[in-house]
Write a protein that holds these residues in place. Structure first.
Motif, PDB file in Angstrom:
ATOM      1  N   GLY A 171      53.807  63.981  55.719  1.00  0.00           N
ATOM      2  CA  GLY A 171      53.582  63.542  54.176  1.00  0.00           C
ATOM      3  C   GLY A 171      53.929  62.680  53.676  1.00  0.00           C
ATOM      4  N   ASP A 172      54.601  61.418  55.134  1.00  0.00           N
ATOM      5  CA  ASP A 172      54.718  60.389  54.629  1.00  0.00           C
ATOM      6  C   ASP A 172      54.163  59.163  55.050  1.00  0.00           C
ATOM      7  N   GLY A 173      52.540  59.169  55.120  1.00  0.00           N
ATOM      8  CA  GLY A 173      52.874  57.945  55.512  1.00  0.00           C
ATOM      9  C   GLY A 173      52.706  57.385  56.718  1.00  0.00           C
ATOM     10  N   SER A 174      53.581  57.308  57.604  1.00  0.00           N
ATOM     11  CA  SER A 174      53.982  57.514  59.001  1.00  0.00           C
ATOM     12  C   SER A 174      53.429  57.711  60.058  1.00  0.00           C
ATOM     13  N   ALA A 183      58.026  51.098  58.826  1.00  0.00           N
ATOM     14  CA  ALA A 183      58.254  50.489  57.727  1.00  0.00           C
ATOM     15  C   ALA A 183      58.579  48.913  57.659  1.00  0.00           C
ATOM     16  N   SER A 184      58.344  48.488  58.589  1.00  0.00           N
ATOM     17  CA  SER A 184      58.312  46.981  59.470  1.00  0.00           C
ATOM     18  C   SER A 184      56.472  47.091  58.993  1.00  0.00           C
ATOM     19  N   GLY A 185      56.104  47.152  59.325  1.00  0.00           N
ATOM     20  CA  GLY A 185      54.885  46.703  58.714  1.00  0.00           C
ATOM     21  C   GLY A 185      54.122  46.832  59.976  1.00  0.00           C
ATOM     22  N   LYS A 186      54.680  47.099  61.554  1.00  0.00           N
ATOM     23  CA  LYS A 186      54.163  47.027  62.605  1.00  0.00           C
ATOM     24  C   LYS A 186      53.265  48.148  62.619  1.00  0.00           C
ATOM     25  N   ARG A 187      51.380  48.044  62.906  1.00  0.00           N
ATOM     26  CA  ARG A 187      51.703  49.871  63.266  1.00  0.00           C
ATOM     27  C   ARG A 187      50.159  49.916  64.616  1.00  0.00           C
ATOM     28  N   ALA A 188      50.609  50.723  65.413  1.00  0.00           N
ATOM     29  CA  ALA A 188      49.587  51.263  66.632  1.00  0.00           C
ATOM     30  C   ALA A 188      49.112  51.988  66.149  1.00  0.00           C
ATOM     31  N   PHE A 189      47.926  52.534  66.960  1.00  0.00           N
ATOM     32  CA  PHE A 189      46.941  53.342  67.063  1.00  0.00           C
ATOM     33  C   PHE A 189      46.705  54.203  68.339  1.00  0.00           C
ATOM     34  N   LEU A 248      48.133  47.449  67.172  1.00  0.00           N
ATOM     35  CA  LEU A 248      47.531  47.450  68.491  1.00  0.00           C
ATOM     36  C   LEU A 248      47.122  48.657  68.704  1.00  0.00           C
ATOM     37  N   ILE A 249      46.034  48.792  69.453  1.00  0.00           N
ATOM     38  CA  ILE A 249      45.063  49.986  69.781  1.00  0.00           C
ATOM     39  C   ILE A 249      45.912  50.458  71.059  1.00  0.00           C
ATOM     40  N   PHE A 299      53.039  48.837  73.460  1.00  0.00           N
ATOM     41  CA  PHE A 299      53.536  50.018  72.568  1.00  0.00           C
ATOM     42  C   PHE A 299      54.571  50.004  72.989  1.00  0.00           C
ATOM     43  N   GLU A 300      55.040  50.404  73.792  1.00  0.00           N
ATOM     44  CA  GLU A 300      56.695  50.832  74.507  1.00  0.00           C
ATOM     45  C   GLU A 300      57.633  49.663  73.934  1.00  0.00           C
ATOM     46  N   GLU A 301      56.806  48.341  74.395  1.00  0.00           N
ATOM     47  CA  GLU A 301      57.666  47.318  73.786  1.00  0.00           C
ATOM     48  C   GLU A 301      57.597  46.804  72.464  1.00  0.00           C
ATOM     49  N   MET A 302      56.635  47.493  71.706  1.00  0.00           N
ATOM     50  CA  MET A 302      56.883  47.169  70.240  1.00  0.00           C
ATOM     51  C   MET A 302      57.888  48.277  69.590  1.00  0.00           C
ATOM     52  N   MET A 303      57.716  48.995  70.330  1.00  0.00           N
ATOM     53  CA  MET A 303      58.716  50.469  69.888  1.00  0.00           C
ATOM     54  C   MET A 303      60.450  50.427  70.044  1.00  0.00           C
ATOM     55  N   ASN A 304      60.506  49.726  71.260  1.00  0.00           N
ATOM     56  CA  ASN A 304      61.584  49.385  72.022  1.00  0.00           C
ATOM     57  C   ASN A 304      62.060  48.238  71.023  1.00  0.00           C
ATOM     58  N   ARG A 305      62.074  47.382  70.265  1.00  0.00           N
ATOM     59  CA  ARG A 305      61.755  46.504  69.291  1.00  0.00           C
ATOM     60  C   ARG A 305      62.801  46.764  68.221  1.00  0.00           C
TER      61      ARG A 305
END
Length: 288
Positions: free
Chosen positions: A187-190, A211-217, A268-269, A281-287
């Motif tokens: 319910g928070d859009g995340s 919240a940083s603006g980074k997105r993945a699908f 990032l799809i 994707f893993e690298e994005m989440m680690n950063r």
């Protein structure tokens, strides 16, 4: 003055969440297996002389309101389970098994409150029997599909037992990024689920918005190879015959992903089995 300041502070505390998604939303990739087929098996027109690196991941997602696994990857019993696979597919499925998601979570001292499947094929649901008391959420269409005899060569009886706690959910009639139906998990859009039928009737994808603006699908198995999105190409025809319930619908999903990538170049799809995309994707989440 002090009285009004205290009132303002109270209103502020009520109006805004006390956590930051960048600090609290976390995703850990659990690699449960790998396979390196010729590229040609993953995409129409691919090379038979070039190997393509594929993985079998589970995604462990931590959120302030709960935790869940998005898919389970390969489980403890995968070598027994694949004996139910048709011979011609089994001979082409020579994966290298790694630690199960259940073992990895135990070693990390982590626990999933529930499991949400992108779809019910063996390489996404093999580990369900390793979590006998954890609720498993699927769309009703997917539950009906997996219970249908000979529904797909990628679904077989040994994947499931009577201990699995099935829970169905529905997608709301709320469009999200061009998808007609969606579900905002917390319910928070995340974390937003969207319907992606074609590969299987109840396939879903998961948007992850930081919240940083980074997105993945995370798009499950709509394509196995990210080049399928870039080039607008389906899987190799034999692979599609084995894996895709409705190839025409899968092609529609691919064109939707093409349009989405064009609209949001920084999105990032992530096809579930593309090792390069999952690694990014893993690298994005680690950063993060």
């Amino acid at each position: 003055m002090r009285k009004y300041l205290m009132i303002l502070m109270a209103i502020t505390a009520i109006s805004f969440p006390s956590w930051s998604r960048d600090e609290k939303l976390n995703v850990k990739v659990l690699y449960t297996g790998t396979i390196s087929p010729p590229e040609a098996e993953t995409i129409k027109g691919g090379s038979w002389f070039k190997k393509f690196s594929m993985v079998h991941p589970a995604f462990f997602i931590q959120h302030p309101k709960g935790t869940f696994l998005f898919d389970t990857g390969l489980g403890h019993s995968i070598k027994t389970q694949v004996k139910d696979m048709v011979w011609w597919a089994r001979s082409a499925t020579k994966f290298i098994q790694k630690e199960s998601a259940a073992d990895q979570l135990k070693a990390l001292g982590l626990k999933a409150d529930r499991i949400i499947l992108s779809h019910a094929h063996f390489d996404h649901s093999s580990g369900l029997i390793d979590f006998p008391s954890v609720p498993v959420e699927v769309l009703q269409e997917e539950l009906d599909f997996l219970k249908t005899k000979n529904a797909s060569p990628a679904i077989f009886p040994s994947l499931f037992n009577e201990q699995i706690v099935w829970q169905t959910y529905t997608l709301e009639n709320k469009s999200y990024e061009g998808y007609a139906k969606s579900r905002d998990i917390f319910g928070d859009g995340s974390l937003i689920l969207v319907g992606m039928p074609g590969h299987s009737p109840g396939s879903v994808g998961l948007f992850i918005n930081l919240a940083s603006g980074k997105r993945a699908f995370l798009v499950g198995d709509t394509v196995w190879n990210s080049d399928g999105i870039t080039k607008g190409l389906p899987k190799f025809w034999i692979s599609s015959k084995f894996a895709d319930n409705k190839p025409d619908e899968v092609m529609t999903r691919i064109l939707e992903l093409q349009a989405l990538q064009k609209k949001y170049p920084d999105l990032l799809i992530v096809p579930s089995h593309d090792a390069k995309a999952v690694g990014a994707f893993e690298e994005m989440m680690n950063r993060n």
